[in-house]
Design an enzyme around this catalytic site. Structure first.
Site, PDB file in Angstrom:
ATOM      1  N   ASP A 193      29.776  45.316  39.284  1.00  0.00           N
ATOM      2  CA  ASP A 193      29.512  46.100  38.782  1.00  0.00           C
ATOM      3  C   ASP A 193      29.900  47.362  38.463  1.00  0.00           C
ATOM      4  O   ASP A 193      29.609  48.045  40.112  1.00  0.00           O
ATOM      5  CB  ASP A 193      28.427  46.176  39.702  1.00  0.00           C
ATOM      6  CG  ASP A 193      28.592  46.009  41.230  1.00  0.00           C
ATOM      7  OD1 ASP A 193      29.977  45.442  41.489  1.00  0.00           O
ATOM      8  OD2 ASP A 193      27.882  46.665  41.491  1.00  0.00           O
ATOM      9  N   HIS A 220      36.426  46.573  50.199  1.00  0.00           N
ATOM     10  CA  HIS A 220      35.404  45.960  49.620  1.00  0.00           C
ATOM     11  C   HIS A 220      35.914  44.762  48.640  1.00  0.00           C
ATOM     12  O   HIS A 220      36.558  44.115  48.850  1.00  0.00           O
ATOM     13  CB  HIS A 220      33.899  46.528  49.211  1.00  0.00           C
ATOM     14  CG  HIS A 220      33.312  47.198  50.170  1.00  0.00           C
ATOM     15  ND1 HIS A 220      32.800  46.211  51.599  1.00  0.00           N
ATOM     16  CD2 HIS A 220      32.759  48.167  49.713  1.00  0.00           C
ATOM     17  CE1 HIS A 220      31.697  47.604  52.325  1.00  0.00           C
ATOM     18  NE2 HIS A 220      31.661  48.737  51.117  1.00  0.00           N
TER      19      HIS A 220
END
Ligand code: BDR
Ligand code: CA
Length: 317
Positions: free
Chosen positions: A10, A241
């Site tokens: 995303d 992340h």
């Protein structure tokens, strides 16, 4: 041996770093990419993905656009405050990009996995909508992949969108519940480790002294690091992340503690909505095997990976 990978993003700022790492690392064979809503709307995620691949000279990697919102319908919430209005820290550019594939992300996932049975790692680093949708269309996928290495969830660490929920899981908890239930090997790179591996101001300077890719990355990190300064760490630095899920699949991460345990996702809509509930009760006796468990939860990894990622990106053209 290289690791065959399909990366599902995303594409916001940390996704961009993950794409660059997967596209540039000699041990990774990036077979394709799919895009999903999450940090930004899906057309923007697709544009950013195509732009980043172009920057690192990987216009050979096919990109297919995926879901625009959660699996079961409902509201799509985006994270522009974290990643900027352009998903690139308000510092992207408008260089024209090539077109995405005409097939859907679901078809792209199925075709890629079926072309290399037993070899492909699926690496979703956004909401799990595309992966759950592919699973619904092709329920044999769990026996056909090498595994799923995902960025998402939290076990002992706090959440980042609620006290207990991490954004990728919370965004589409129904999809996540289906993905965690399916009998494939999962590696969960959650906030337990991803909040502890940070990009520092020194890393950013190193990137800024690099080539086009490094300079672009340094530029888009500014806003992202300010978000983390104001909302988590107190000084400028940011959580890596998504790259951690890529490195875990590729075997380039030094993993110190990662028990294989049962994990289920709360999709009940209550205060625990989006929580990844991992059964860590065996922690005091060294995590003996748990019946039916197929999720490896990363609990401790060597943070040298941040230096390695930055060095790879800074050395790129
Ligand atoms: C996850 O949410 C997104 O903001 C990041 O790209 C990462 O995938 C962290 O919770
Ligand atoms: Ca992401």
């Amino acid at each position: 041996m290289t690791t065959k990978m399909l990366l599902d993003c995303d594409t916001g700022v940390d996704d961009t770093m993950a794409i660059m790492y997967a596209a540039l690392h000699p041990d990774i064979d990036l077979l394709g990419m799919t895009t999903v809503w999450g940090n930004v709307d899906v057309p923007l995620a697709t544009r950013n993905t195509l732009r980043v691949l172009d920057l690192v000279g990987r216009n050979d990697v096919p990109v297919a656009q995926g879901a625009a919102g959660p699996l079961t319908g409902g509201h799509a919430d985006f994270a522009y405050a974290v990643h900027g209005r352009d998903g690139q820290g308000n510092a992207g550019d408008d260089v024209p990009v090539r077109a995405a594939e005409s097939k859907t992300a679901v078809q792209h996932i199925i075709d890629t996995v079926r072309a290399h049975p037993g070899e492909v790692w699926l690496v979703p680093v956004g909401p799990l909508t595309n992966i759950a949708a592919a699973l619904a269309v092709d329920p044999e996928l769990p026996s056909l992949v090498a595994g799923v290495s995902l960025m998402g969830g939290a076990t002992m660490a706090p959440g980042n969108v609620s006290a207990v929920a991490e954004a990728n899981i919370w965004h589409d908890a129904e999809a996540a519940a289906a993905v965690f239930r399916a009998p494939w090997p999962i590696i969960m790179a959650g906030l337990d480790v991803t909040m502890r591996i940070v990009i520092t101001p020194e890393h950013r300077e190193q990137l800024a002294a690099g080539g086009d890719a490094g300079r672009y990355m340094a530029r888009i990190l500014q806003h992202y690091g300010e978000f983390y300064r104001d909302n988590a760490f107190g000084t400028w630095s940011c959580a890596m992340h998504d790259t951690i899920a890529v490195a875990a699949a590729a075997g380039t991460l030094d993993v110190r503690l990662a028990p294989v345990v049962n994990v289920e996702v709360d999709s009940t809509g209550g205060p625990g909505h989006g929580q990844t509930i991992a059964d860590l009760r065996d922690m005091y006796r060294g995590y003996p095997p748990q019946e039916g468990a197929h999720c490896t939860v990363l609990l401790d990894v060597d943070d040298v990976i941040a230096d390695e990622v930055v060095a790879l990106l800074a050395a790129a053209k």
